[in-house]
Design a protein around this motif. Sequence first.
Motif, PDB file in Angstrom:
ATOM      1  N   PHE A  19      30.735  13.100  46.103  1.00 32.09           N
ATOM      2  CA  PHE A  19      29.804  14.120  46.584  1.00 32.09           C
ATOM      3  C   PHE A  19      30.266  14.738  47.901  1.00 32.09           C
ATOM      4  N   PHE A  20      30.970  13.972  48.733  1.00 35.17           N
ATOM      5  CA  PHE A  20      31.528  14.539  49.964  1.00 35.17           C
ATOM      6  C   PHE A  20      32.561  15.618  49.641  1.00 35.17           C
ATOM      7  N   LEU A  21      33.456  15.325  48.704  1.00 32.65           N
ATOM      8  CA  LEU A  21      34.553  16.234  48.388  1.00 32.65           C
ATOM      9  C   LEU A  21      34.138  17.323  47.394  1.00 32.65           C
ATOM     10  N   GLU A  22      33.552  16.905  46.277  1.00 35.47           N
ATOM     11  CA  GLU A  22      33.149  17.889  45.281  1.00 35.47           C
ATOM     12  C   GLU A  22      31.934  18.680  45.750  1.00 35.47           C
ATOM     13  N   GLY A  23      31.196  18.122  46.727  1.00 42.11           N
ATOM     14  CA  GLY A  23      30.040  18.838  47.254  1.00 42.11           C
ATOM     15  C   GLY A  23      30.418  20.175  47.850  1.00 42.11           C
ATOM     16  N   PHE A  24      31.473  20.214  48.688  1.00 38.62           N
ATOM     17  CA  PHE A  24      31.855  21.508  49.251  1.00 38.62           C
ATOM     18  C   PHE A  24      32.523  22.392  48.197  1.00 38.62           C
ATOM     19  N   ASP A  25      33.149  21.771  47.183  1.00 36.59           N
ATOM     20  CA  ASP A  25      33.658  22.549  46.044  1.00 36.59           C
ATOM     21  C   ASP A  25      32.530  23.325  45.372  1.00 36.59           C
ATOM     22  N   ILE A  46      38.155  31.412  46.747  1.00 35.52           N
ATOM     23  CA  ILE A  46      38.663  30.526  45.698  1.00 35.52           C
ATOM     24  C   ILE A  46      39.891  29.753  46.190  1.00 35.52           C
ATOM     25  N   ASN A  47      40.712  30.403  46.998  1.00 37.22           N
ATOM     26  CA  ASN A  47      41.920  29.744  47.493  1.00 37.22           C
ATOM     27  C   ASN A  47      41.626  28.644  48.510  1.00 37.22           C
ATOM     28  N   THR A  48      40.446  28.652  49.128  1.00 40.09           N
ATOM     29  CA  THR A  48      40.120  27.573  50.067  1.00 40.09           C
ATOM     30  C   THR A  48      40.039  26.220  49.355  1.00 40.09           C
ATOM     31  N   VAL A  49      39.630  26.237  48.089  1.00 38.49           N
ATOM     32  CA  VAL A  49      39.523  24.974  47.335  1.00 38.49           C
ATOM     33  C   VAL A  49      40.567  24.882  46.225  1.00 38.49           C
ATOM     34  N   GLY A  55      41.821  17.405  42.462  1.00 38.93           N
ATOM     35  CA  GLY A  55      41.916  16.064  43.028  1.00 38.93           C
ATOM     36  C   GLY A  55      40.551  15.497  43.377  1.00 38.93           C
ATOM     37  N   ASN A  56      39.636  16.368  43.798  1.00 38.42           N
ATOM     38  CA  ASN A  56      38.283  15.910  44.135  1.00 38.42           C
ATOM     39  C   ASN A  56      37.563  15.336  42.915  1.00 38.42           C
TER      40      ASN A  56
END
Length: 331
Positions: A19-25, A46-49, A55-56
């Motif tokens: 949730f920490f990583l995929e949350g900002f996704d 889109i390029n930020t993630v 990997g998230n």
Amino acid sequence: MHLYDVWFALIAVLWIGYFFLEGFDFGVGVLSGLLARDESERRVLINTVGPVWDGNEVWLLTAGGATFAAFPAWYATLFSGFYLPLLAILVCLIVRVVAFEYRGKRDDARWKRIWEHALFWTSLLPAFLWGVAFANIVRGVKIDSEGEYVGTVLDLLNPYALLGGLVTLALFTFHGAVFVSLKTRGGIRERARVAARWAGSATAGLALVFLSWTQSEGGNVRSLTALAVAVVALLGALAANQRAREGWAFTLSGVTVAAAVAMLFLTLYPDVMPSSLNTAWSLTVSDASSSAYTLKVMTWVAAIMTPLVLLYQGWTYWVFRKRIGVEHIPA
């Protein structure tokens, strides 16, 4: 402490990491339909993630696999009772992957709009449904004496669970907005800070009600400590965002996510699936776990592989750590 207690804690850590990583996704996906003003800015978002989103999602696969191996009874009851919501999340994640990969395959405005809408909705829906699912797990569901879910899908759409879905949606949107402001420059960075202010304010109001409700229903001293950490971190993230301290804002928004998820698991323990029909029918860490030998083998594998995965993912974030802007987008 038994190995099943250790693996309950490890599974909690895996969900916190997810949730920490995929949350900002998810947050970036939701904001992709709100912040960008033109094609170049959409590509910046889109390029930020782009280098890290896949990997998230490894954290989700690991959390699901660890639950299956360490707590097969929990896995069986969870995935049978929550079949439709989890299927909806899975379909969204699949379509989301396709949206990331297919959007740039054709230089056609209509084609790109289709996949941009898909990215928006397949980020928004899982962000909401994960909150609904975890709220129901903590609240308790209709489990009979055989450990089987006997409720319906409508039973999962109760006020507490729906509020939990709104909390995760608002929190992930805030987390994503802070991440965008940390990773971009120019006008999109400023608009991301404004979006973070609004999303963070909404999160504060919703989360205070939801976490207080959770604490009053089944909390303890440990969950109360996590609640206090989540509240302080969220207020700190809002203050840092207001002062354009994006690094601190992102760190503290991540602490908010971690503390909120930790509170849910601390409230849940020692149960893994509480029964709302009869507390004696609840699944606990001891009666839902695998054999001691299985848990021992899993512990050795995790001790060897986990540091390698963390090092690799940390290296990926370090390589792609710099800010980007529209000037980095080729015509």
